[in-house]
Each structure stands twice: as C-alpha cells, then as structure tokens.
Scaffold this motif. Structure first.
Motif, mmCIF file in Angstrom:
data_model
loop_
_atom_site.group_PDB
_atom_site.id
_atom_site.type_symbol
_atom_site.label_atom_id
_atom_site.label_comp_id
_atom_site.label_asym_id
_atom_site.label_seq_id
_atom_site.Cartn_x
_atom_site.Cartn_y
_atom_site.Cartn_z
ATOM 1 N N TYR A 1 24.422 11.538 43.421
ATOM 2 C CA TYR A 1 25.697 12.041 43.935
ATOM 3 C C TYR A 1 26.713 12.228 42.812
ATOM 4 C CZ TYR A 1 23.549 10.535 48.278
ATOM 5 O OH TYR A 1 22.689 10.359 49.320
ATOM 6 N N SER B 1 29.296 14.907 41.116
ATOM 7 C CA SER B 1 30.045 16.125 41.448
ATOM 8 C C SER B 1 30.931 16.507 40.282
ATOM 9 C CB SER B 1 30.921 15.901 42.690
ATOM 10 O OG SER B 1 30.163 15.449 43.776
ATOM 11 N N TYR C 1 34.540 18.934 39.352
ATOM 12 C CA TYR C 1 35.705 19.621 39.879
ATOM 13 C C TYR C 1 36.410 20.375 38.760
ATOM 14 C CZ TYR C 1 34.923 16.489 43.765
ATOM 15 O OH TYR C 1 34.344 15.806 44.804
ATOM 16 N N ALA D 1 45.356 22.450 43.656
ATOM 17 C CA ALA D 1 44.412 21.446 44.121
ATOM 18 C C ALA D 1 43.096 21.573 43.351
ATOM 19 C CB ALA D 1 44.155 21.615 45.616
ATOM 20 N N LEU E 1 35.976 21.885 44.096
ATOM 21 C CA LEU E 1 34.609 21.412 43.917
ATOM 22 C C LEU E 1 33.742 22.552 43.391
ATOM 23 C CD1 LEU E 1 32.434 19.171 44.453
ATOM 24 C CD2 LEU E 1 32.151 20.200 46.729
ATOM 25 N N ASP F 1 25.966 16.914 44.357
ATOM 26 C CA ASP F 1 24.568 16.472 44.289
ATOM 27 C C ASP F 1 23.902 16.889 42.972
ATOM 28 O OD1 ASP F 1 23.518 16.693 47.824
ATOM 29 O OD2 ASP F 1 24.901 15.363 46.757
ATOM 30 N N TYR G 1 36.573 17.543 35.886
ATOM 31 C CA TYR G 1 36.333 16.134 36.165
ATOM 32 C C TYR G 1 34.963 15.955 36.809
ATOM 33 C CZ TYR G 1 41.360 15.367 35.568
ATOM 34 O OH TYR G 1 42.629 15.298 35.064
ATOM 35 N N LEU H 1 33.629 5.570 44.732
ATOM 36 C CA LEU H 1 33.440 6.690 43.811
ATOM 37 C C LEU H 1 34.195 6.395 42.543
ATOM 38 C CD1 LEU H 1 34.080 9.907 45.918
ATOM 39 C CD2 LEU H 1 31.984 9.335 44.738
ATOM 40 N N PHE I 1 35.699 8.478 39.054
ATOM 41 C CA PHE I 1 35.953 9.741 38.360
ATOM 42 C C PHE I 1 35.773 9.569 36.861
ATOM 43 C CE2 PHE I 1 37.718 13.172 40.915
ATOM 44 C CZ PHE I 1 38.054 12.561 42.117
ATOM 45 N N TRP J 1 35.233 13.010 57.100
ATOM 46 C CA TRP J 1 35.955 11.893 56.532
ATOM 47 C C TRP J 1 37.027 12.450 55.587
ATOM 48 C CZ3 TRP J 1 33.020 6.808 55.277
ATOM 49 C CH2 TRP J 1 32.142 6.492 56.319
ATOM 50 N N VAL K 1 43.188 10.823 46.754
ATOM 51 C CA VAL K 1 42.989 10.836 45.314
ATOM 52 C C VAL K 1 44.355 10.843 44.640
ATOM 53 C CG1 VAL K 1 42.072 12.172 43.360
ATOM 54 C CG2 VAL K 1 40.779 12.035 45.507
ATOM 55 N N LEU L 1 42.262 12.157 37.526
ATOM 56 C CA LEU L 1 42.142 11.900 38.954
ATOM 57 C C LEU L 1 41.518 10.532 39.198
ATOM 58 C CD1 LEU L 1 40.692 15.393 39.978
ATOM 59 C CD2 LEU L 1 43.074 14.643 40.102
ATOM 60 N N TYR M 1 40.028 8.062 42.467
ATOM 61 C CA TYR M 1 39.677 7.914 43.874
ATOM 62 C C TYR M 1 40.307 6.637 44.412
ATOM 63 C CZ TYR M 1 36.646 6.677 47.817
ATOM 64 O OH TYR M 1 36.159 6.302 49.035
ATOM 65 N N LEU N 1 32.369 16.293 51.813
ATOM 66 C CA LEU N 1 31.344 17.284 52.131
ATOM 67 C C LEU N 1 30.089 16.593 52.649
ATOM 68 C CD1 LEU N 1 30.120 20.165 52.019
ATOM 69 C CD2 LEU N 1 29.523 19.712 49.623
ATOM 70 N N VAL O 1 26.223 17.517 53.914
ATOM 71 C CA VAL O 1 25.188 18.544 53.899
ATOM 72 C C VAL O 1 23.936 17.990 54.568
ATOM 73 C CG1 VAL O 1 23.696 19.983 52.446
ATOM 74 C CG2 VAL O 1 26.085 19.616 51.816
ATOM 75 N N HIS P 1 23.959 14.369 55.569
ATOM 76 C CA HIS P 1 24.226 13.274 54.644
ATOM 77 C C HIS P 1 25.482 13.550 53.821
ATOM 78 C CE1 HIS P 1 22.464 15.648 51.255
ATOM 79 N NE2 HIS P 1 23.202 14.858 50.516
ATOM 80 N N SER P 2 26.204 12.491 53.533
ATOM 81 C CA SER P 2 27.408 12.618 52.714
ATOM 82 C C SER P 2 27.001 12.905 51.275
ATOM 83 C CB SER P 2 28.223 11.324 52.751
ATOM 84 O OG SER P 2 29.299 11.416 51.832
ATOM 85 N N THR P 3 27.677 13.876 50.683
ATOM 86 C CA THR P 3 27.443 14.180 49.270
ATOM 87 C C THR P 3 28.383 13.378 48.375
ATOM 88 O OG1 THR P 3 29.047 15.972 49.225
ATOM 89 C CG2 THR P 3 26.795 16.544 49.880
ATOM 90 N N HIS P 4 29.289 12.614 49.009
ATOM 91 C CA HIS P 4 30.291 11.850 48.248
ATOM 92 C C HIS P 4 31.081 12.769 47.323
ATOM 93 C CE1 HIS P 4 28.571 8.206 49.910
ATOM 94 N NE2 HIS P 4 27.371 8.663 49.566
ATOM 95 N N SER P 5 31.317 13.977 47.790
ATOM 96 C CA SER P 5 32.147 14.920 47.052
ATOM 97 C C SER P 5 33.168 15.508 48.014
ATOM 98 C CB SER P 5 31.289 16.035 46.436
ATOM 99 O OG SER P 5 30.666 16.807 47.437
ATOM 100 N N PHE P 6 34.167 16.169 47.467
ATOM 101 C CA PHE P 6 35.306 16.608 48.260
ATOM 102 C C PHE P 6 35.429 18.130 48.198
ATOM 103 C CE2 PHE P 6 35.829 12.319 48.475
ATOM 104 C CZ PHE P 6 36.222 11.710 47.299
ATOM 105 N N ASN P 7 35.227 18.781 49.347
ATOM 106 C CA ASN P 7 35.168 20.240 49.313
ATOM 107 C C ASN P 7 36.449 20.945 49.740
ATOM 108 O OD1 ASN P 7 34.640 19.267 51.932
ATOM 109 N ND2 ASN P 7 33.348 21.032 52.457
ATOM 110 N N TRP Q 1 40.704 20.461 49.886
ATOM 111 C CA TRP Q 1 41.771 19.639 49.354
ATOM 112 C C TRP Q 1 43.116 20.088 49.909
ATOM 113 C CZ3 TRP Q 1 41.344 16.027 45.068
ATOM 114 C CH2 TRP Q 1 40.034 15.842 44.607
#
Lengths: 110, 124
Positions: A34, A36, A38, A45, A48, A52, A89, A99, A101, B33, B37, B45, B47, B101, B103, B106-112, B114
């Motif tokens: 996981y 990512s 940005y 803002a 992404l 993954d 990032y 998480l 960063f 969810w 940030v 940034l 979290y 996000l 997919v 399952h959670s990708t633990h990313s933020f699509n 904002w």
C-alpha cells in the motif's frame, strides 16, 4: 512512526525522466503493497497519482509510474512537462490503520 | 461528481476551541472513510487519522493520539469534523480532509478525493 525518507529535491529537463525514491524501515514500505504517491501544487489540494505501488487512478497520465524494491518505493515521471513541477509525497500503510507520509520532494522542471 | 467541501479559514487564539468541517457531496456518504491530513507552514503532509462514517470508529496516527483532537461525523449532514478543545499556536496549519480509495472491496490506504483545505491560524 518516522516519516518516510524522500530526497528534498529533484529536477529534470522537459522530455527527460526523473525518479523520486521513498524509503522506510521495515514495518511500512517493505511490508505492505500500500504505497501511494501524491502530486501537490501549493495552494491546491493534493492529487493521488499512484496507489497500491503501481496503479494509476483514472485520468492520471501513464507518464507517471510506480515501483518498489525492498524497503524503497519509487515514482518515475517520464517525458517531463512544465506542468509536472510540484511537490511529490509518498505514503505507506504502516499497520494498525496507520499511514506514514514521506517528507516530500520538490520537482523542478528546468 | 464527488466533492469534499471544507469550511472556511479560521483565526483563533490559543486556548480556544474549534470545529472544522468537511461535507461530502455526490456520493453515498457512508461508503467512503474520511481522513484528515495536516500541513504545517513550510512543512510536508502528515496523516492525522481516519473515521468510518458507518459506525464513527476512528483511528489515529499514534503521533496525534496524545493531542486533544476529535474526529467525528454527522451522517444526516453528510459531514465529517475535526475538533480541538484547546488550540495551541502549533496547531497553525492547513487541514485537508480526503476520502479513502477502495478498490475491489479492499482499502488501498490512499486518498482519492480531497477537500480544498481549511487554513487554521492560532495566535498566542
């Protein structure tokens, strides 16, 4: 949890490729898929661009690609364009719904 | 179109309380969810934590657990909140909300998606 390590700056000329690294101790980057990335332009803002490790959200150009080896993830921007100039990032899942960063990399297009 | 609309900039004094908001539009609110940030002036940034709008369970970055902040949701209002009971000058930052996000379930633990950010300035 310490921030992931990114180079503070990177640069390249239009048309070139640049790779930004993101490394962390075991327990995040190396242990999970996981990761990512940005893109963040000041005053806007974050966006992404990779999730993954290698996946691109719809609408993100294929000039952006991600990879991972061991405890280091990488973002490659190919065919650099002026509009790619921004802060980048990485993040990684670190377990227990946490998480972390990276410190961010300022990409300059020369 | 999914949008996260955040409340406006705030100028507060140390010791005051504050609640900033993030309204989710264009999607079923309980299906995503929402995370918060922080970006302190000149910094990167960070979290802070995330909330499940279905059951209001929250999960904080351990770095923020010792701070007096609350993340909550109001489901009928389709809004998530970040709240401080006693602000400090070091809380001065831009705060973003973002959706997680998912997919293939399952959670990708990313933020699509904002929000536009809420600038909080705390004077001492």
């Amino acid at each position: 949890q310490s921030a992931l390590t990114q180079p503070p700056s990177a640069s390249g000329s239009p048309g070139q490729s640049v790779t930004i690294s993101c490394s962390g101790p075991s327990g995040d980057v190396g242990d999970y898929k996981y990761v990512s990335w940005y893109q963040h332009n000041p005053g806007k803002a974050p966006q992404l661009i990779i999730y993954d490790v290698t996946e691109r959200p719809s609408g993100v150009p294929d000039r952006f690609s991600g990879s991972k080896s061991g405890n280091t993830a990488s973002l490659t921007v190919s065919g650099l364009r002026a509009e790619d100039e921004a802060d980048y990032y990485c993040t990684s899942y670190a377990g227990s719904d946490n998480l972390v960063f990276g410190g961010g990399t300022k990409l300059t297009v020369l | 179109e999914v949008q996260l609309v955040q409340s406006g900039a705030e100028l507060k004094k140390a010791g005051e309380s504050l609640k900033i908001s993030c309204q989710g539009l264009g999607y079923s609110f309980t299906t995503k969810w929402i995370a918060w940030v922080r970006q302190m002036p000149g910094k990167g940034l960070e979290y802070m934590g995330v909330i499940n709008p279905v059951d209001s369970n929250t999960y904080f970055n351990p770095s923020f657990r010792g701070q007096v902040i609350t993340i909550s949701v109001d489901r009928p209002m389709r809004t998530a909140y970040l709240q401080w009971n006693s602000l400090k000058a070091s809380d001065t930052a831009m705060y973003y909300c973002a959706t997680v996000l998912v997919v293939s379930g399952h959670s990708t633990h990313s933020f699509n998606y904002w929000g536009q950010g809420t600038l909080v300035t705390v004077s001492s």
